[in-house]
Design a protein around this motif. Sequence first.
Motif, PDB file in Angstrom:
ATOM      1  N   SER A   1       0.808  -1.229   0.000  1.00 34.60           N
ATOM      2  CA  SER A   1       0.000   0.000   0.000  1.00 34.60           C
ATOM      3  C   SER A   1       0.835   1.271   0.000  1.00 34.60           C
ATOM      4  O   SER A   1       0.358   2.325  -0.411  1.00 34.60           O
ATOM      5  N   LEU A   2       2.070   1.186   0.494  1.00 35.45           N
ATOM      6  CA  LEU A   2       2.896   2.383   0.636  1.00 35.45           C
ATOM      7  C   LEU A   2       3.885   2.524  -0.515  1.00 35.45           C
ATOM      8  O   LEU A   2       4.593   1.581  -0.847  1.00 35.45           O
ATOM      9  N   PRO A   3       3.970   3.725  -1.118  1.00 33.70           N
ATOM     10  CA  PRO A   3       4.995   3.970  -2.136  1.00 33.70           C
ATOM     11  C   PRO A   3       6.383   4.036  -1.494  1.00 33.70           C
ATOM     12  O   PRO A   3       6.515   4.281  -0.289  1.00 33.70           O
ATOM     13  N   GLY A   4       7.415   3.855  -2.296  1.00 34.67           N
ATOM     14  CA  GLY A   4       8.796   3.832  -1.814  1.00 34.67           C
ATOM     15  C   GLY A   4       9.224   5.053  -1.026  1.00 34.67           C
ATOM     16  O   GLY A   4       9.778   4.921   0.072  1.00 34.67           O
ATOM     17  N   PRO A   5       8.994   6.285  -1.541  1.00 39.40           N
ATOM     18  CA  PRO A   5       9.412   7.471  -0.790  1.00 39.40           C
ATOM     19  C   PRO A   5       8.725   7.587   0.569  1.00 39.40           C
ATOM     20  O   PRO A   5       9.333   8.028   1.539  1.00 39.40           O
ATOM     21  N   VAL A   6       7.472   7.156   0.645  1.00 37.20           N
ATOM     22  CA  VAL A   6       6.734   7.215   1.921  1.00 37.20           C
ATOM     23  C   VAL A   6       7.346   6.229   2.912  1.00 37.20           C
ATOM     24  O   VAL A   6       7.503   6.535   4.088  1.00 37.20           O
ATOM     25  N   LYS A   7       7.737   5.060   2.427  1.00 38.65           N
ATOM     26  CA  LYS A   7       8.381   4.063   3.301  1.00 38.65           C
ATOM     27  C   LYS A   7       9.681   4.613   3.875  1.00 38.65           C
ATOM     28  O   LYS A   7       9.972   4.434   5.054  1.00 38.65           O
TER      29      LYS A   7
ATOM     30  N   ARG B   1       2.041  11.979   8.183  1.00 37.01           N
ATOM     31  CA  ARG B   1       3.252  12.811   8.270  1.00 37.01           C
ATOM     32  C   ARG B   1       4.289  12.378   7.249  1.00 37.01           C
ATOM     33  O   ARG B   1       4.981  13.200   6.650  1.00 37.01           O
ATOM     34  N   ALA B   2       4.408  11.053   7.052  1.00 36.80           N
ATOM     35  CA  ALA B   2       5.396  10.531   6.100  1.00 36.80           C
ATOM     36  C   ALA B   2       4.955  10.753   4.650  1.00 36.80           C
ATOM     37  O   ALA B   2       5.796  10.849   3.760  1.00 36.80           O
TER      38      ALA B   2
ATOM     39  N   LYS C   1      12.243   7.022   9.047  1.00 33.29           N
ATOM     40  CA  LYS C   1      12.895   8.088   9.818  1.00 33.29           C
ATOM     41  C   LYS C   1      11.960   8.642  10.887  1.00 33.29           C
ATOM     42  O   LYS C   1      12.376   8.901  12.015  1.00 33.29           O
ATOM     43  N   ILE C   2      10.703   8.833  10.528  1.00 24.99           N
ATOM     44  CA  ILE C   2       9.733   9.437  11.445  1.00 24.99           C
ATOM     45  C   ILE C   2       9.375   8.477  12.584  1.00 24.99           C
ATOM     46  O   ILE C   2       9.237   8.890  13.731  1.00 24.99           O
TER      47      ILE C   2
ATOM     48  N   PRO D   1       8.814  16.798   2.474  1.00 27.62           N
ATOM     49  CA  PRO D   1       9.312  18.024   3.100  1.00 27.62           C
ATOM     50  C   PRO D   1       9.535  19.115   2.052  1.00 27.62           C
ATOM     51  O   PRO D   1       9.819  18.824   0.887  1.00 27.62           O
ATOM     52  N   LYS D   2       9.411  20.372   2.483  1.00 20.97           N
ATOM     53  CA  LYS D   2       9.638  21.489   1.576  1.00 20.97           C
ATOM     54  C   LYS D   2      11.124  21.570   1.247  1.00 20.97           C
ATOM     55  O   LYS D   2      11.965  21.428   2.140  1.00 20.97           O
TER      56      LYS D   2
END
Length: 140
Positions: A48-54, A98-99, A59-60, A103-104
């Motif tokens: 369910s989670l894309p790579g960048p979100v993982k 949050r993940a 980290k979070i 980030p900006k």
Amino acid sequence: MAISIGDIEIQDWELVESFIRASGPGGQNLNKVASAVQLRFNAKNSPSLPGPVKARLSKIAGRRMTADGEIIIEAKRFRRQEQNRDDARARLAALIERAATPPKPRKKTRVSQSQKRKRVEQKRKRSEIKAKRAKPNLAD
């Protein structure tokens, strides 16, 4: 009851819930009923989670994530099992939310010439003030 965060949807089969005995208020009921919830979610192997979100989630999550990539959330705020279950799911959803937001990017900035001059001028003035405080040299 799947967890939905924007376009990410986590199915129930990805979540493992176990009920444990909680500490705290509850009286005689405390020793008989497993009202606390331990929610496990294998983020590393989740489809369910894309790579960048993982990557951001690892980290979070911090110490809530095991070395195997499994997130463990314990909820024992409430006396009722259903409330603790909802609390654990809400905390997992907040963590994933949050993940999910990238980030900006940082914009590089430079200190202007006038600001540099102003800083040096202030240092010079401060130096003069401190020099005037010194005891006069009587040998001269």
